[in-house]
Design a protein around this motif. Structure first.
Motif, short mmCIF file in Angstrom:
data_model
loop_
_atom_site.label_atom_id
_atom_site.label_comp_id
_atom_site.label_asym_id
_atom_site.label_seq_id
_atom_site.Cartn_x
_atom_site.Cartn_y
_atom_site.Cartn_z
N LYS A 69 0.80 -1.17 -0.03
CA LYS A 69 -0.12 -0.02 -0.18
C LYS A 69 0.87 1.40 0.04
O LYS A 69 0.28 2.25 0.22
N LYS A 124 2.61 4.23 -0.87
CA LYS A 124 2.40 5.46 -1.83
C LYS A 124 3.66 6.28 -2.10
O LYS A 124 3.54 6.90 -3.04
N ALA A 184 1.45 0.37 -6.00
CA ALA A 184 0.89 1.71 -5.50
C ALA A 184 1.44 2.84 -5.41
O ALA A 184 1.08 3.73 -5.15
#
Length: 470
Positions: free
Chosen positions: A248, A250, A271
């Motif tokens: 996840k 970013k 991501a």
């Protein structure tokens, strides 16, 4: 902190205030020779001064003549167990302390104290750290102690998720040097004891300077929910070898892994959108990395002085910063000229730019353009840079005949070399036979899987506007 039991010497007659403060001793039984005690569990670690916490330890007093300190409120929530007619019981009642007889203690007949799972002392004893509440969950406030060289940020505390470790630490610069102080985040005496960090699954943010100065960290694990790594979070951790990058994640901010000279295993997820300036600079052992296709900017000096020999920038990358990429070789030294790691020189350094309109700021090769093989589209910004800056060589995708254009003549040469290799193949007799560079440029269909007629077909579809080359 982790002292859970102790055997007192037989001649101990007096125990002073705070003698066993901030330990894990829940119950302390005193011999009949002890004649006086102050609040032996008070005075927690200096990290908790002026904070609200409850000390609920139990002290069992066997000497009926033993005196205890009688300052009102001094004993807090400590439970004093002693005989009904003893001096200790009389003193305990004078100081409004919790107290009971041994018989009542055995039966559980004494005032109970409700302790919050967020109680500072409870958290320090259980997790080695304090927490503070935020709108989204809990934030790690301070790491107060380290057990067996490992810091574990829990998933949750009392049913509340731990979502970040961000104490707002900022770096200061003096000339070319960067200075960071994290003493407000980790008790100074434990900074050098941390060798491993385990991040809870609910942590979304590691703030600026999270573990900077923790020079002995070798691995960082967990962190399945991590979305952002702040500036200089792992700055110059020379022993760091492994970091688990969340699916996840970013954003990686500037200097996040700068100078992690033993970091080798970096697998970035799909991501990821931002890689900040200098984030992997001087990671001299890092020899391979795949840039996810959501990353739009390669910041200044991101991969400067790594050991990456081939860097592929996906079509999503719209800008390459100055000094973004260079391949290090030789001895990497610390500020005291101590050699930390020695790196061999690679035979070939390649940069492949898949976006034909990618903007290139200044020189992305740290003044080493003449040592780099550059790949890109003909008539692209990459080609224009290569032409102006005299890179070692430029490979245009689909350019089988190496005239820096892609047209039907490339398709013809591919088919000729396959149909008549003696004349047009790599060792062909015709002066216009295909070269190794031409084969490398022509290999656009499942690049790296060999030179086939499918490459000619893909180039044809590209010329018709039906497909991209890479």
């Amino acid at each position: 902190m982790y002292l859970s039991e102790i055997e007192l010497g037989e001649n101990v007659s007096e125990i002073g205030r705070g003698a066993f403060g901030c330990t894990s001793i829940d119950v302390l039984e005193l011999s009949e020779k002890v004649e006086f005690i102050d609040n032996i569990f008070s005075d927690m670690h200096t990290s908790t001064k002026n904070e609200i916490y409850k000390i609920t330890n139990t002290v069992i007093i066997k000497n009926p003549e033993c005196e205890i300190e009688t300052r009102s409120g001094e004993w807090g929530d400590v439970l004093i167990v002693c005989d009904e007619n003893s001096a200790a019981m009389e003193n305990a009642k004078k100081s409004n302390a919790r107290c009971c007889t041994p018989e009542q203690y055995e039966k559980g007949e004494y005032d109970k104290v409700e302790v919050s799972p967020l109680d500072i002392f409870v958290c320090i004893k259980k997790y080695g750290m304090m927490f503070k509440e935020t709108e989204d969950g809990l934030e790690v406030g301070k790491i107060c102690c380290v057990k067996n060289g490992t810091v574990v940020i829990p998933d949750e505390v009392g049913g509340i998720p731990v979502v970040k470790y961000d104490y707002g630490v900022k770096a200061t610069r003096e000339g070319s040097d960067i200075f960071i102080s994290i003493e407000d985040r980790i008790i100074e005496q434990y900074i050098d004891e941390i060798e491993k960090v385990v991040i809870g699954k609910n942590v979304k943010l590691l703030g600026p300077g999270a573990f900077t100065q923790c020079k002995n960290i070798k691995s960082v694990e967990g962190g399945e929910g991590l979305e952002k790594i702040g500036d200089q979070a792992f700055f110059e951790l020379h022993k760091l070898e492994k970091f688990d990058f969340s699916d996840k994640l970013k954003e990686i901010e500037s200097y996040a892994f700068y100078g992690c000279c033993n970091l080798t295993d970096v697998k970035l997820n799909n991501a990821l959108e931002k890689i900040g300036a200098n984030s992997f600079s001087e990671c001299v052992s890092l020899d391979n990395i795949i840039i996810p296709d959501k990353v739009s900017t390669i910041g200044e000096a991101v991969f400067n002085d790594t050991h990456i020999s081939t860097l592929v920038l996906p079509e999503s990358v719209k800008n390459i910063g100055r000094d973004a990429f260079s391949c290090f070789s030789g001895d990497y030294k610390d500020r005291n000229e101590k050699v930390l790691v020695s790196v061999t020189k690679v035979d070939r350094v390649e940069l492949k730019v898949l976006n034909p309109e990618c903007e290139i700021d200044g020189d992305p090769f740290y003044k080493n353009s003449k040592d780099v093989y550059m790949y890109g589209y003909a008539d692209s910004t990459a080609w224009n840079f290569a032409h102006k800056n005299q890179v070692l060589d430029f490979y245009a995708f689909g350019d089988a005949n190496n005239d820096y254009q892609v047209d039907m003549s490339d398709i013809v040469l591919i088919m000729q070399s396959l149909a008549n290799p003696n004349k047009y193949g790599l060792e062909g007799t015709d002066e216009h036979h295909i070269t190794q560079k031409g084969i490398d440029c022509a290999d656009v269909d499942n690049a790296g899987n060999g030179f086939t007629a499918n490459d000619a077909l893909k180039i044809q579809k590209y010329l018709l506007g039906q497909e991209k080359l890479v």
